[in-house]
Design an enzyme around this catalytic site. Structure first.
Site, PDB file in Angstrom:
ATOM      1  N   HIS A 261       0.837  -1.198   0.000  1.00  0.00           N
ATOM      2  CA  HIS A 261       0.000   0.000   0.000  1.00  0.00           C
ATOM      3  C   HIS A 261       0.878   1.256   0.000  1.00  0.00           C
ATOM      4  O   HIS A 261       0.717   2.139  -0.853  1.00  0.00           O
ATOM      5  CB  HIS A 261      -0.891  -0.038   1.247  1.00  0.00           C
ATOM      6  CG  HIS A 261      -1.830   1.120   1.363  1.00  0.00           C
ATOM      7  ND1 HIS A 261      -3.169   1.036   1.048  1.00  0.00           N
ATOM      8  CD2 HIS A 261      -1.634   2.390   1.761  1.00  0.00           C
ATOM      9  CE1 HIS A 261      -3.748   2.203   1.249  1.00  0.00           C
ATOM     10  NE2 HIS A 261      -2.834   3.054   1.684  1.00  0.00           N
ATOM     11  N   GLU A 262       1.823   1.297   0.923  1.00  0.00           N
ATOM     12  CA  GLU A 262       2.656   2.498   1.033  1.00  0.00           C
ATOM     13  C   GLU A 262       3.593   2.620  -0.164  1.00  0.00           C
ATOM     14  O   GLU A 262       3.975   3.723  -0.553  1.00  0.00           O
ATOM     15  CB  GLU A 262       3.425   2.502   2.359  1.00  0.00           C
ATOM     16  CG  GLU A 262       2.539   2.415   3.620  1.00  0.00           C
ATOM     17  CD  GLU A 262       1.421   3.457   3.666  1.00  0.00           C
ATOM     18  OE1 GLU A 262       1.546   4.515   3.020  1.00  0.00           O
ATOM     19  OE2 GLU A 262       0.398   3.196   4.348  1.00  0.00           O
ATOM     20  N   HIS A 265       1.789   4.723  -2.667  1.00  0.00           N
ATOM     21  CA  HIS A 265       1.889   6.162  -2.361  1.00  0.00           C
ATOM     22  C   HIS A 265       3.277   6.685  -2.730  1.00  0.00           C
ATOM     23  O   HIS A 265       3.417   7.751  -3.327  1.00  0.00           O
ATOM     24  CB  HIS A 265       1.660   6.394  -0.863  1.00  0.00           C
ATOM     25  CG  HIS A 265       0.223   6.289  -0.436  1.00  0.00           C
ATOM     26  ND1 HIS A 265      -0.787   7.010  -1.032  1.00  0.00           N
ATOM     27  CD2 HIS A 265      -0.374   5.570   0.557  1.00  0.00           C
ATOM     28  CE1 HIS A 265      -1.950   6.731  -0.427  1.00  0.00           C
ATOM     29  NE2 HIS A 265      -1.730   5.847   0.537  1.00  0.00           N
ATOM     30  N   GLU A 291      -4.792   7.592  -3.032  1.00  0.00           N
ATOM     31  CA  GLU A 291      -5.274   6.313  -2.518  1.00  0.00           C
ATOM     32  C   GLU A 291      -5.546   5.334  -3.660  1.00  0.00           C
ATOM     33  O   GLU A 291      -5.424   4.118  -3.487  1.00  0.00           O
ATOM     34  CB  GLU A 291      -6.529   6.565  -1.665  1.00  0.00           C
ATOM     35  CG  GLU A 291      -6.858   5.468  -0.678  1.00  0.00           C
ATOM     36  CD  GLU A 291      -5.827   5.259   0.438  1.00  0.00           C
ATOM     37  OE1 GLU A 291      -4.866   6.047   0.541  1.00  0.00           O
ATOM     38  OE2 GLU A 291      -5.979   4.284   1.194  1.00  0.00           O
TER      39      GLU A 291
HETATM   40 ZN    ZN Z   1      -3.199   5.149   1.875  1.00  0.00          ZN
END
Ligand code: ZN
Length: 496
Positions: A261-262, A265, A291
């Site tokens: 997830h990170e 980003h 996101e």
């Molecule tokens: Zn996030």
């Protein structure tokens, strides 16, 4: 042709960018390696830097430069770096100067006090103790809304800080479409569960696997790092200083998905066009689009069968006693389990959206003054039952679970689900170009995906509005069709 006024603005904005980057690094340090006793000093440092950043930005000089540059801006191609920089800066500036300094200071003070009160209230599961701080935050938010031209709905003003240009009515329409499909889909998946992944997963092995994931997805080791923290986030000192964090628990493998997830980003920030560096254009365009990127790497890549065909043997090698005899299919189903639960941040990709819709709806009631804050726990619990069939045992596992409201953030939650929706729109679009994407993922070839995202989305930074940016990538506005199709295909109950 150079323009000295533009150069002065450019220099000023570069310095502002440096101040913001330095603040972000102080925050990263605080969340990763700072000795705990440094907290009081760090709060002062961050407050001072934030105040200086704000003062430098709203100073009359910024306004004067922008005013002088009107003619210059009109003479330029609107897509040029110069015109975009002036346009975006003007929009930011006009918003920033509407809010009186005292109100801004009060909001930030109330926010940090609110977080402290909330931390105690949550551990004691005591909503009463949190109520005054929440009331104060809400009062300040309403005063903040009053600083702006009346919008169609007051909530529009709050939403705009996180998802510029997005309207409450549009979010409501999107969420209603989702709700209609998700509530029955979740109910139908009841009882089809497999055992969740549980066991003793050595933390050092988890760390090694997280590093392997980063290496596979692709990152420049001289520009990225990975560190443990309590609540994972991505941050850093600029596009060549990307810092992702994750959280290791010996009882599960959530750390891997947090890392993915990170990574999403981090990759967004890393692939922003170099020519935008040290300017307000050098960041992701909105929380929702940000996101969309983290969810894409976590869910569309990281919970896909092609990815696990590649990576599951490595996992089995690290955890032979836990996973050695578990079939790939079983593992795949376990990490894609749909199971209503109490806590948003641990929810699966389907039920997660209902947690968000619930929060969005409550924020509507709160801002519209249709609900007394005192009644919030009851209303929370009622909807948890209605949407997820979940009984909330106490407020710590209910209305007190998230930090957002305690810090004064309202209008933030919807961006998580908007990100989910956009992630699949983008995914469908990129699959038209990357026709053998599944095979690529299974072979561990992530460069084409990375490069596609860089070329079509990341490089633009904040040059365009979020809606314009999405339209550049997928050719139209946000819509739920692709996301709902994806969820139905993956999690739907096959017709009998
Ligand atoms: Zn996030």
């Amino acid at each position: 042709m150079t323009n000295p006024t533009f150069d002065r603005l450019r220099t000023r904005l570069a310095e502002l960018h440096d101040l913001r980057s330095a603040t972000a690094l102080l925050y990263w340090d605080q969340q990763t390696i700072m000795p705990p006793a440094g907290a009081a000093g760090r709060a002062e440092q961050i407050a001072t830097l934030s105040r200086m950043t704000h003062e430098l930005f709203v100073a009359d000089e910024t306004g004067r430069l922008l005013e002088e540059l009107r003619g210059y801006e009109e003479s330029l191609d609107p897509e040029s770096f110069e015109a975009s920089l002036v346009r975006v800066t003007r929009r930011d500036y006009e918003k920033a100067v509407r809010v009186p300094a005292e109100l801004r200071a009060e909001m930030s003070r109330a926010g940090s006090q609110g977080v402290q009160v909330w931390t105690k209230a949550r551990s004691a599961s005591d909503f009463e103790a949190f109520l005054p701080a929440l009331e104060h935050n809400l009062d300040l938010r309403l005063r903040y809304v009053d600083c702006f031209e009346p919008a169609e709905e007051p909530y529009d003003v709050l939403l705009d800080d996180y998802e510029e240009g997005m309207k409450t009515a549009e979010v409501r329409r999107i969420f209603d479409e989702l709700k209609q499909e998700l509530v029955p889909l979740i109910a139908a998946s009841e009882g089809r569960g497999v055992d969740p992944l549980q066991g003793a997963f050595d933390v050092d092995a988890q760390r090694a696997l997280s590093l392997e994931v980063l290496e596979l997805f692709g990152h420049r080791p001289d520009a990225w790092r990975l560190d443990p923290t309590v609540h994972p986030f991505a941050s850093g000192g600029g596009m060549d200083d990307i810092r992702v964090t994750t959280h290791y628990e010996p009882g599960d493998l959530d750390s891997l998905f947090a890392t993915m997830h990170e990574y999403g980003h981090g990759l967004y920030e890393h692939q922003i066009g170099r020519e935008l560096d040290r300017s307000p254009l050098a960041s992701g365009v909105s929380l929702g689009l940000h996101e969309s990127q983290s969810r894409m790497w976590e869910n569309l890549v990281g919970r896909s069968l092609p990815f696990w065909r590649l990576f599951y043997p490595r996992l089995q090698e690290r955890f032979p006693s836990e996973l050695g005899s578990m079939e790939l299919e079983t593992f795949y189903r376990a990490v894609n389990q749909v199971q209503p639960s109490l806590i948003r941040i641990h929810a699966d990709e389907v039920t997660y959206n209902m947690h968000i819709i619930l929060r969005f709806e409550l924020e509507q009631e709160i801002i519209g003054g249709r609900i007394a804050l005192r009644d919030l726990p009851d209303e929370w619990n009622r909807r948890m039952w209605e949407y997820l069939g979940i009984e909330v045992p106490d407020d710590a596992h209910g209305v007190l679970q998230d930090v957002h409201w305690s810090g004064g953030s309202m209008g933030y939650f919807p961006t998580y689900t908007l990100g989910n929706v956009m992630s699949v729109q983008i995914w469908e679009r990129l699959r038209e170009d990357l026709t053998d994407l599944d095979e690529q993922l299974e072979r561990g070839e992530f460069a084409p995906l990375r490069e596609w995202l860089g070329e079509h989305l990341h490089r633009h930074g904040r040059k365009y509005t979020p809606a314009e940016t999405l339209a550049k990538v997928v050719g139209g506005p946000i819509e739920t069709g692709p996301y709902l199709r994806y969820l139905r295909d993956k999690h739907g109950v096959p017709a009998a």
